[in-house]
Write a protein that holds these residues in place. Sequence first.
Motif, PDB file in Angstrom:
ATOM      1  N   ILE A 101       0.830  -1.202   0.000  1.00  0.00           N
ATOM      2  CA  ILE A 101       0.000   0.000   0.000  1.00  0.00           C
ATOM      3  C   ILE A 101       0.867   1.254   0.000  1.00  0.00           C
ATOM      4  O   ILE A 101       0.585   2.216  -0.723  1.00  0.00           O
ATOM      5  N   LYS A 102       1.939   1.251   0.779  1.00  0.00           N
ATOM      6  CA  LYS A 102       2.849   2.406   0.783  1.00  0.00           C
ATOM      7  C   LYS A 102       3.439   2.621  -0.604  1.00  0.00           C
ATOM      8  O   LYS A 102       3.572   3.757  -1.058  1.00  0.00           O
ATOM      9  N   ALA A 103       3.768   1.536  -1.292  1.00  0.00           N
ATOM     10  CA  ALA A 103       4.317   1.644  -2.650  1.00  0.00           C
ATOM     11  C   ALA A 103       3.260   2.164  -3.627  1.00  0.00           C
ATOM     12  O   ALA A 103       3.570   3.011  -4.485  1.00  0.00           O
ATOM     13  N   LEU A 104       2.033   1.695  -3.501  1.00  0.00           N
ATOM     14  CA  LEU A 104       0.967   2.158  -4.389  1.00  0.00           C
ATOM     15  C   LEU A 104       0.696   3.657  -4.203  1.00  0.00           C
ATOM     16  O   LEU A 104       0.419   4.368  -5.167  1.00  0.00           O
ATOM     17  N   LEU A 105       0.767   4.111  -2.961  1.00  0.00           N
ATOM     18  CA  LEU A 105       0.497   5.524  -2.665  1.00  0.00           C
ATOM     19  C   LEU A 105       1.741   6.405  -2.777  1.00  0.00           C
ATOM     20  O   LEU A 105       1.625   7.630  -2.800  1.00  0.00           O
ATOM     21  N   LEU A 120      -2.129   8.181   4.993  1.00  0.00           N
ATOM     22  CA  LEU A 120      -1.941   6.808   5.453  1.00  0.00           C
ATOM     23  C   LEU A 120      -1.530   6.825   6.914  1.00  0.00           C
ATOM     24  O   LEU A 120      -0.565   7.497   7.285  1.00  0.00           O
ATOM     25  N   GLU A 121      -2.284   6.098   7.742  1.00  0.00           N
ATOM     26  CA  GLU A 121      -1.998   6.058   9.166  1.00  0.00           C
ATOM     27  C   GLU A 121      -1.902   4.626   9.662  1.00  0.00           C
ATOM     28  O   GLU A 121      -2.622   3.745   9.184  1.00  0.00           O
ATOM     29  N   ALA A 122      -1.043   4.423  10.622  1.00  0.00           N
ATOM     30  CA  ALA A 122      -0.938   3.131  11.303  1.00  0.00           C
ATOM     31  C   ALA A 122      -1.816   3.188  12.541  1.00  0.00           C
ATOM     32  O   ALA A 122      -1.819   4.183  13.259  1.00  0.00           O
ATOM     33  N   VAL A 123      -2.575   2.124  12.777  1.00  0.00           N
ATOM     34  CA  VAL A 123      -3.354   1.995  14.003  1.00  0.00           C
ATOM     35  C   VAL A 123      -2.995   0.651  14.622  1.00  0.00           C
ATOM     36  O   VAL A 123      -2.480  -0.237  13.947  1.00  0.00           O
ATOM     37  N   GLN A 148      -5.473  -7.718  -3.847  1.00  0.00           N
ATOM     38  CA  GLN A 148      -6.544  -7.203  -4.699  1.00  0.00           C
ATOM     39  C   GLN A 148      -7.396  -6.173  -3.958  1.00  0.00           C
ATOM     40  O   GLN A 148      -7.652  -5.089  -4.471  1.00  0.00           O
ATOM     41  N   LEU A 149      -7.836  -6.499  -2.743  1.00  0.00           N
ATOM     42  CA  LEU A 149      -8.657  -5.570  -1.978  1.00  0.00           C
ATOM     43  C   LEU A 149      -7.862  -4.316  -1.617  1.00  0.00           C
ATOM     44  O   LEU A 149      -8.399  -3.208  -1.652  1.00  0.00           O
ATOM     45  N   ALA A 150      -6.586  -4.472  -1.300  1.00  0.00           N
ATOM     46  CA  ALA A 150      -5.744  -3.312  -0.988  1.00  0.00           C
ATOM     47  C   ALA A 150      -5.651  -2.389  -2.196  1.00  0.00           C
ATOM     48  O   ALA A 150      -5.758  -1.163  -2.065  1.00  0.00           O
ATOM     49  N   THR A 151      -5.470  -2.956  -3.370  1.00  0.00           N
ATOM     50  CA  THR A 151      -5.392  -2.162  -4.604  1.00  0.00           C
ATOM     51  C   THR A 151      -6.715  -1.438  -4.848  1.00  0.00           C
ATOM     52  O   THR A 151      -6.736  -0.270  -5.237  1.00  0.00           O
ATOM     53  N   GLU A 152      -7.839  -2.125  -4.604  1.00  0.00           N
ATOM     54  CA  GLU A 152      -9.146  -1.509  -4.772  1.00  0.00           C
ATOM     55  C   GLU A 152      -9.369  -0.359  -3.783  1.00  0.00           C
ATOM     56  O   GLU A 152      -9.915   0.686  -4.140  1.00  0.00           O
ATOM     57  N   LEU A 153      -8.935  -0.547  -2.527  1.00  0.00           N
ATOM     58  CA  LEU A 153      -9.069   0.512  -1.522  1.00  0.00           C
ATOM     59  C   LEU A 153      -8.253   1.738  -1.912  1.00  0.00           C
ATOM     60  O   LEU A 153      -8.730   2.874  -1.791  1.00  0.00           O
ATOM     61  N   VAL A 154      -7.040   1.511  -2.387  1.00  0.00           N
ATOM     62  CA  VAL A 154      -6.199   2.635  -2.805  1.00  0.00           C
ATOM     63  C   VAL A 154      -6.840   3.359  -3.979  1.00  0.00           C
ATOM     64  O   VAL A 154      -6.889   4.574  -4.026  1.00  0.00           O
ATOM     65  N   ALA A 155      -7.368   2.607  -4.946  1.00  0.00           N
ATOM     66  CA  ALA A 155      -8.014   3.208  -6.104  1.00  0.00           C
ATOM     67  C   ALA A 155      -9.237   4.021  -5.673  1.00  0.00           C
ATOM     68  O   ALA A 155      -9.461   5.134  -6.171  1.00  0.00           O
ATOM     69  N   GLU A 156     -10.024   3.492  -4.743  1.00  0.00           N
ATOM     70  CA  GLU A 156     -11.194   4.197  -4.246  1.00  0.00           C
ATOM     71  C   GLU A 156     -10.792   5.488  -3.531  1.00  0.00           C
ATOM     72  O   GLU A 156     -11.410   6.535  -3.720  1.00  0.00           O
ATOM     73  N   ALA A 157      -9.751   5.423  -2.740  1.00  0.00           N
ATOM     74  CA  ALA A 157      -9.284   6.592  -2.005  1.00  0.00           C
ATOM     75  C   ALA A 157      -8.704   7.660  -2.940  1.00  0.00           C
ATOM     76  O   ALA A 157      -8.787   8.847  -2.653  1.00  0.00           O
ATOM     77  N   ARG A 158      -8.160   7.254  -4.038  1.00  0.00           N
ATOM     78  CA  ARG A 158      -7.552   8.198  -4.987  1.00  0.00           C
ATOM     79  C   ARG A 158      -8.599   8.990  -5.778  1.00  0.00           C
ATOM     80  O   ARG A 158      -8.269   9.982  -6.399  1.00  0.00           O
ATOM     81  N   ARG A 159      -9.847   8.512  -5.786  1.00  0.00           N
ATOM     82  CA  ARG A 159     -10.897   9.204  -6.562  1.00  0.00           C
ATOM     83  C   ARG A 159     -11.221  10.534  -5.995  1.00  0.00           C
ATOM     84  O   ARG A 159     -11.196  10.835  -4.886  1.00  0.00           O
TER      85      ARG A 159
END
Length: 159
Positions: A101-105, A120-123, A148-159
């Motif tokens: 995820i860090k690499a995608l973002l 991006l935050e760590a909890v 796959q789900l991580a990629t989808e979450l990043v894509a959704e957040a980028r919108r």
Amino acid sequence: MTIHIAEGDIAARTRSIVADLRSLEGPLLPILHQVQQEFGYVPQQALPVIAEELNLSRAEVHGVMTFYHDYRDHPAGRHVLKLCRAEACQSMGGDALAERIKALLCIDFHQTTLDGSVTLEAVYCLGLCACAPSAMLDGEVYGRLDDQLATELVAEARR
């Protein structure tokens, strides 16, 4: 994206928040939550105002604010993606997922993408240990994260 708020405005709005909440038992945490809700983060200029109004030292207020991971000292992006870093999630591949995820973002934890779309935050626990690894995007939780789900979450957040 940088948001500029006049220092006098921060002080006045913070005093108003403190006045509304000071009668609570242990008002510091609710005040910090309300300040963050008002500004999107807890401005450094608000800390001495809170300290003065509650008759606390600046160090006490700063210590509480920096102890809790949910308080930000800078504005967040339009979307906040929180990744669980607790042991259960780590044991189920959370470290590799976090790196992906860090690499995608193209950011690290506690950073915001250059376009201001994602912070991006760590909890350290989302309460989904049985569904590890887990994440939260804008308050909605996701379990059993995979690439796959991580990629989808990043894509959704980028919108």
